[in-house]
Design a protein around this motif. Structure first.
Motif, PDB file in Angstrom:
ATOM      1  N   PRO A   1       5.491  -1.188  -2.845  1.00 29.86           N
ATOM      2  CA  PRO A   1       4.642  -0.934  -3.694  1.00 29.86           C
ATOM      3  C   PRO A   1       5.111  -0.142  -4.943  1.00 29.86           C
ATOM      4  O   PRO A   1       4.615   0.142  -5.910  1.00 29.86           O
ATOM      5  CB  PRO A   1       3.815   0.274  -3.010  1.00 29.86           C
ATOM      6  CG  PRO A   1       4.706   0.765  -1.834  1.00 29.86           C
ATOM      7  CD  PRO A   1       5.630  -0.216  -1.684  1.00 29.86           C
TER       8      PRO A   1
ATOM      9  N   SER B   1       1.011  -1.227  -0.086  1.00 31.57           N
ATOM     10  CA  SER B   1       0.074   0.066  -0.068  1.00 31.57           C
ATOM     11  C   SER B   1       0.801   1.198  -0.089  1.00 31.57           C
ATOM     12  O   SER B   1       2.135   1.155   0.325  1.00 31.57           O
ATOM     13  CB  SER B   1      -0.860   0.012   1.332  1.00 31.57           C
ATOM     14  OG  SER B   1      -2.034  -0.942   1.141  1.00 31.57           O
TER      15      SER B   1
ATOM     16  N   THR C   1       6.157  -9.329  -7.976  1.00 32.36           N
ATOM     17  CA  THR C   1       5.178  -8.532  -7.153  1.00 32.36           C
ATOM     18  C   THR C   1       4.264  -7.789  -7.920  1.00 32.36           C
ATOM     19  O   THR C   1       3.171  -7.323  -7.252  1.00 32.36           O
ATOM     20  CB  THR C   1       5.778  -7.493  -6.180  1.00 32.36           C
ATOM     21  OG1 THR C   1       6.414  -6.371  -7.017  1.00 32.36           O
ATOM     22  CG2 THR C   1       7.114  -8.221  -5.524  1.00 32.36           C
TER      23      THR C   1
ATOM     24  N   THR D   1       2.010   7.339  -5.296  1.00 32.93           N
ATOM     25  CA  THR D   1       3.117   6.988  -4.379  1.00 32.93           C
ATOM     26  C   THR D   1       4.536   7.634  -4.744  1.00 32.93           C
ATOM     27  O   THR D   1       4.987   8.391  -3.970  1.00 32.93           O
ATOM     28  CB  THR D   1       3.403   5.218  -4.049  1.00 32.93           C
ATOM     29  OG1 THR D   1       1.826   4.953  -3.630  1.00 32.93           O
ATOM     30  CG2 THR D   1       4.195   5.093  -3.129  1.00 32.93           C
TER      31      THR D   1
ATOM     32  N   SER E   1      -1.335   5.370   3.267  1.00 29.47           N
ATOM     33  CA  SER E   1      -2.343   4.150   3.733  1.00 29.47           C
ATOM     34  C   SER E   1      -1.726   3.516   4.742  1.00 29.47           C
ATOM     35  O   SER E   1      -2.493   3.009   5.712  1.00 29.47           O
ATOM     36  CB  SER E   1      -2.444   2.996   2.553  1.00 29.47           C
ATOM     37  OG  SER E   1      -3.222   3.719   1.504  1.00 29.47           O
TER      38      SER E   1
ATOM     39  N   MET F   1       0.718  -7.750  -9.477  1.00 27.88           N
ATOM     40  CA  MET F   1      -0.673  -8.793  -9.225  1.00 27.88           C
ATOM     41  C   MET F   1      -1.647  -8.351 -10.059  1.00 27.88           C
ATOM     42  O   MET F   1      -2.309  -7.367 -10.100  1.00 27.88           O
ATOM     43  CB  MET F   1      -1.185  -8.603  -7.946  1.00 27.88           C
ATOM     44  CG  MET F   1      -0.225  -9.343  -6.751  1.00 27.88           C
ATOM     45  SD  MET F   1      -0.547  -8.769  -5.032  1.00 27.88           S
ATOM     46  CE  MET F   1      -0.355  -7.248  -4.836  1.00 27.88           C
TER      47      MET F   1
ATOM     48  N   VAL G   1       2.448   1.230  -9.116  1.00 30.85           N
ATOM     49  CA  VAL G   1       1.521   0.335 -10.164  1.00 30.85           C
ATOM     50  C   VAL G   1       0.441   1.269 -10.452  1.00 30.85           C
ATOM     51  O   VAL G   1      -0.094   1.315 -11.694  1.00 30.85           O
ATOM     52  CB  VAL G   1       1.178  -0.654  -9.435  1.00 30.85           C
ATOM     53  CG1 VAL G   1       0.419  -1.628 -10.430  1.00 30.85           C
ATOM     54  CG2 VAL G   1       2.347  -1.585  -9.230  1.00 30.85           C
TER      55      VAL G   1
HETATM   56  P1  GDP Z   1      -5.297   2.954  -1.928  1.00 30.68           P
HETATM   57  O1  GDP Z   1      -5.423   3.175  -0.522  1.00 30.68           O
HETATM   58  O2  GDP Z   1      -6.652   2.820  -2.675  1.00 30.68           O
HETATM   59  O3  GDP Z   1      -4.777   4.147  -2.406  1.00 30.68           O
HETATM   60  O4  GDP Z   1      -4.429   1.852  -2.067  1.00 30.68           O
HETATM   61  P2  GDP Z   1      -3.105   1.156  -1.121  1.00 30.68           P
HETATM   62  O5  GDP Z   1      -2.374   2.370  -0.456  1.00 30.68           O
HETATM   63  O6  GDP Z   1      -3.402   0.048  -0.728  1.00 30.68           O
HETATM   64  O7  GDP Z   1      -2.319   0.887  -2.564  1.00 30.68           O
HETATM   65  C1  GDP Z   1      -1.399   1.860  -3.535  1.00 30.68           C
HETATM   66  C2  GDP Z   1      -0.273   1.347  -3.671  1.00 30.68           C
HETATM   67  O8  GDP Z   1      -0.191   0.015  -4.311  1.00 30.68           O
HETATM   68  C3  GDP Z   1       0.484   1.966  -4.841  1.00 30.68           C
HETATM   69  O9  GDP Z   1       1.609   2.506  -4.449  1.00 30.68           O
HETATM   70  C4  GDP Z   1       0.750   0.868  -5.927  1.00 30.68           C
HETATM   71  O10 GDP Z   1       1.966   1.429  -6.262  1.00 30.68           O
HETATM   72  C5  GDP Z   1       0.852  -0.235  -5.280  1.00 30.68           C
HETATM   73  N1  GDP Z   1       0.226  -1.311  -6.094  1.00 30.68           N
HETATM   74  C6  GDP Z   1      -1.051  -1.611  -6.625  1.00 30.68           C
HETATM   75  N2  GDP Z   1      -0.912  -2.773  -7.413  1.00 30.68           N
HETATM   76  C7  GDP Z   1       0.241  -3.199  -6.897  1.00 30.68           C
HETATM   77  C8  GDP Z   1       0.797  -4.565  -7.300  1.00 30.68           C
HETATM   78  O11 GDP Z   1      -0.009  -5.259  -8.240  1.00 30.68           O
HETATM   79  N3  GDP Z   1       1.869  -4.927  -6.825  1.00 30.68           N
HETATM   80  C9  GDP Z   1       2.787  -4.071  -6.184  1.00 30.68           C
HETATM   81  N4  GDP Z   1       3.804  -4.303  -5.564  1.00 30.68           N
HETATM   82  N5  GDP Z   1       2.093  -2.893  -5.692  1.00 30.68           N
HETATM   83  C10 GDP Z   1       0.942  -2.543  -6.105  1.00 30.68           C
END
Ligand code: GDP
Ligand code: FO1
Ligand code: CA
Length: 310
Positions: free
Chosen positions: A226, A195, A287, A237, A200, A289, A233
């Motif tokens: 991430p 995340s 990593t 971030t 997050s 997905m 992704v």
């Molecule tokens: P939000 O709360 O909806 O903004 O989502 P999160 O904070 O949980 O996730 C956002 C982060 O997930 C971003 O930095 C993305 O780079 C990362 N991310 C999304 N999909 C993937 C993936 O398949 N693999 C990895 N390693 N990171 C991911």
């Protein structure tokens, strides 16, 4: 053996889904509440919503948030009466917010409401908010202080971030279910999902008792980066890392979680370039997905990694 996953929304919930497939009820997902806000009288908890929908398979893959097969009649009608249309509430999605708001008004805690919703959706994992108390992320930028959803959704993350404030976090207590997950004799490992660390995961770690529980862990904790190939992704971030003068590399992720993790999982793409010492063992894996199979494979690799460094 039981496991804990710290999780935000779209990115984090993908790994949480993989972990759930392998662990079922042995997984507790501790979810960020810093994104939560009140909108049109409704309590919206975006990261909890995203986790509930993903773990029940109701999620919309394209959008990342909300439900599949959504329709937007409510929004069209809303537009006839209100200018507050910047935040989309789908016809199916709105039920969840109405029920949550109603139950909170009746005095139920967010964790109770969330766990009941997870049960009703047939979710195996325990989905628990980091806290029942109000933690509200505020974005400090040049023009002033923005409420989180105004920054993220209305302003599309455009204003450069100077710093983040997690209002209420210093006085917030972990939910009893989160506390219990950390205290369990069966606890075998903790995963920080991929995340956004700043938006997050930090609001979870800003709760003093939760940070202490992680810092004083007696089981391995690993983070999944991430950042892949210098980029996020999805989402802001990497942009935020630039604004905060941090290199958008897995190395920076390891430094960010210094003292809180015993291992970092990075993408195979970064494995050859990862020259700098991360201070903890590094494991490379696929990593990214893009399917349920990817989620389960990465979850399996994370569990193996924790076993290896235990
Ligand atoms: P939000 O709360 O909806 O903004 O989502 P999160 O904070 O949980 O996730 C956002 C982060 O997930 C971003 O930095 C993305 O780079 C990362 N991310 C999304 N999909 C993937 C993936 O398949 N693999 C990895 N390693 N990171 C991911
Ligand atoms: N994100 C958007 O970009 N636009 C929206 O209109 C929007 C509505 C929405 C409704 C319910 C919900 O649970 C989430 C929603 N999100 C929306 C996602 C969300 O607010 C953000 O992605 C996060 O807070 C960042 O994690
Ligand atoms: Ca989030």
């Amino acid at each position: 053996a039981t496991y804990i996953a710290l999780c935000g929304g779209v990115g984090g919930s993908k790994l949480a889904a993989g972990l759930q497939a392998l662990l079922g009820r042995r997984l507790t997902v501790v979810v960020n509440v810093g994104d939560d806000f009140d909108h049109l009288g409704l309590r919206i908890c975006p990261d909890i919503d995203t986790v509930l929908y993903r773990l029940s398979g109701l999620n919309d893959e394209q959008r990342g948030w909300g439900r599949a097969d959504e329709s937007w009649q409510f929004m069209r009608a809303l537009g006839q009466f209100s200018e507050e249309t910047w935040f989309q509430l789908g016809d199916l999605d709105v039920a969840l917010h109405v029920v949550r708001t109603h139950r909170q008004a009746a005095g139920y805690a967010l964790a109770e409401i969330t766990m009941d919703m997870a049960d009703r959706l047939g979710i195996d994992a325990r989905v628990v908010p980091a806290t029942d108390d109000a933690v509200r992320t505020k974005v400090v930028c040049q023009e002033g202080v923005l409420d989180f959803q105004r920054y993220f959704v209305e302003r599309r993350c455009e204003p450069p971030i100077e710093r983040l404030v997690f209002e209420g976090a210093a006085d917030a207590r972990p939910t009893p279910a989160a506390e219990a997950a950390f205290a369990a004799d069966s606890l075998a490992g903790i995963v920080i999902c991929p995340s956004n660390p700043y938006l997050s995961i930090d609001p979870i770690l800003a709760i003093p008792r939760l940070r202490a529980l992680l810092a004083e862990r007696r089981v391995p904790a690993v983070a999944v980066s991430p950042i892949i190939d210098g980029k996020a992704v999805k989402g802001p971030t990497a942009k935020i890392m630039r604004e905060l003068n941090v290199a958008s590399t897995p190395h920076s992720i390891a430094l960010h979680y210094e003292g809180l993790i015993d291992g970092l999982m990075i993408d195979t793409m970064d494995a050859s370039r990862q020259a700098e010492d991360c201070g903890v063992p590094v494991c490379s894996a696929a990593t990214l997905m893009t399917s349920a199979e990817d989620q389960v494979a990465l979850a399996g690799a994370a569990i193996d990694f924790m076993r290896r460094i235990a």
